[in-house]
Design an enzyme around this catalytic site. Structure first.
Site, short mmCIF file in Angstrom:
data_model
loop_
_atom_site.label_atom_id
_atom_site.label_comp_id
_atom_site.label_asym_id
_atom_site.label_seq_id
_atom_site.Cartn_x
_atom_site.Cartn_y
_atom_site.Cartn_z
N HIS A 1 60.17 -17.84 -1.14
CA HIS A 1 61.23 -17.97 -0.14
C HIS A 1 61.71 -16.60 0.34
O HIS A 1 61.95 -16.40 1.53
CB HIS A 1 62.41 -18.77 -0.69
CG HIS A 1 62.05 -20.16 -1.07
ND1 HIS A 1 62.92 -21.00 -1.75
CD2 HIS A 1 60.92 -20.89 -0.89
CE1 HIS A 1 62.33 -22.17 -1.95
NE2 HIS A 1 61.11 -22.12 -1.45
N HIS B 1 59.90 -27.36 5.00
CA HIS B 1 59.91 -26.57 3.78
C HIS B 1 58.49 -26.16 3.40
O HIS B 1 58.28 -25.05 2.87
CB HIS B 1 60.56 -27.30 2.62
CG HIS B 1 60.72 -26.40 1.43
ND1 HIS B 1 61.77 -25.53 1.30
CD2 HIS B 1 59.92 -26.20 0.35
CE1 HIS B 1 61.62 -24.83 0.18
NE2 HIS B 1 60.49 -25.22 -0.41
N ASP C 1 57.16 -22.35 2.53
CA ASP C 1 56.28 -21.93 1.44
C ASP C 1 55.00 -21.31 1.97
O ASP C 1 54.49 -20.32 1.42
CB ASP C 1 55.95 -23.12 0.55
CG ASP C 1 57.10 -23.54 -0.34
OD1 ASP C 1 58.07 -22.78 -0.48
OD2 ASP C 1 57.04 -24.65 -0.92
N HIS D 1 50.60 -24.23 -2.87
CA HIS D 1 50.53 -22.81 -3.16
C HIS D 1 49.12 -22.37 -3.52
O HIS D 1 48.65 -21.31 -3.08
CB HIS D 1 51.48 -22.47 -4.32
CG HIS D 1 52.92 -22.64 -3.99
ND1 HIS D 1 53.56 -21.92 -2.99
CD2 HIS D 1 53.87 -23.45 -4.53
CE1 HIS D 1 54.83 -22.28 -2.93
NE2 HIS D 1 55.04 -23.21 -3.85
#
Length: 295
Positions: free
Chosen positions: A86, A241, A245, A267
């Site tokens: 973030h 969101h 990321d 991720h």
């Protein structure tokens, strides 16, 4: 309006003053303190664990990524900083080229689960231009990583434009899609407020695995079987969101101009994309990168 260097490129920027942020780590549940400080031209972004001796300086680079569940972590010689995505997304989107991030604790604070607190911190610090030109990295060709269920692709582009398709059979969510060109304005308005998502059905299992120990309704968007507890903050907040990321993980390649599309990404997939991108990224405006900061 930003001024330009002698070659016509925008100038690098750093913080006008230092700023401190405190909070709890989402996964460790451990209190942390972060001090963001100005850094000289061409320094890039560096993390410094100041609670170990000697302090550990960790350059922000995909080469220093540490495999960690449900977040992005960077480490060097056994010292790790978790949940950096973030803050890195905020630095990238707001155009901060040089900063020293001193951390007391193993994980950056989650704040309210979004990047809004990091935006507010940078606003308090202020930004100043430096003499050197920005060193934007560009792709020489398109690349793709993934499999039959999920993929991510990047292609040459004039700026940074990102898309995310969140595909879900969850009865309270369904599919979501978000897409935008990343600028300070679009990031502030359309991405930064989007919160970390947790599904009520998996909270117990994750905590048993030592994940999400600092999570609460104060710092996650909790999704129950019938939908988000308390409602969404933004339309398509889950996909937004995911964009947050995605930008933070792309920052492991440094300041970037590219068109990036992710479908059911995470991720680990974005890390694979960045590793592949490093093979075809032009260095800092045509020069080979180094291991200092994000250069």
């Amino acid at each position: 309006m930003a001024s330009t260097a002698s070659d016509g490129r925008p100038r690098q920027r750093t913080l006008a003053s230092a700023v401190t942020v405190q909070g709890i780590g989402l996964h460790t549940g451990i209190p942390a303190e972060v001090r963001l400080s100005p850094a000289p031209e061409d320094h890039g972004w560096t993390l410094v664990r100041t609670d170990v001796e000697p302090p550990a300086v960790i350059p922000v680079s995909v080469r220093h990524r540490v495999e960690t569940p449900r977040c992005t972590a960077l480490g060097l010689r056994g010292v790790t900083v978790m949940t950096v995505e973030h803050l890195l997304a905020t630095l990238m989107a707001l155009g901060v080229d040089n900063v020293r991030v001193e951390v007391r604790g193993p994980e950056l604070p989650i704040l309210d689960g979004s990047a809004a607190g990091w935006v507010e911190a940078l606003d308090r610090a202020g930004l100043v231009e430096q003499a050197a030109p920005r060193r934007l990295r560009r792709l020489s060709r398109s690349i793709w990583v993934g499999d039959a269920d999920r993929f991510a692709a990047a292609m040459p582009w004039r700026d940074l434009r990102v898309s995310f398709a969140f595909i879900s059979d969850h009865p309270g969510l369904g599919d979501q899609f978000a897409e935008l060109t990343v600028t300070p304005e679009t990031f502030r308005r359309e991405i930064a407020p989007a919160r970390t998502v947790a599904f009520a059905a998996e909270v117990g299992r994750l905590r048993a695995q030592g994940v999400g120990l600092g999570g609460s309704l104060d710092n996650v968007l909790l999704v129950a079987d019938d939908g988000p507890v308390g409602g969404f903050r933004l339309a398509d907040e889950v996909a937004r969101h995911k964009l947050l990321d995605l930008i933070g993980d792309l920052a492991l390649a440094g300041p970037l101009a590219a068109r990036v599309v992710a479908v059911r990404g995470n991720h680990a997939l974005t890390a694979r994309l960045v590793e592949a991108m490093e093979q075809v990224l032009e260095g800092t405006e045509g020069k080979e990168g180094t291991d200092a900061g994000h250069r």
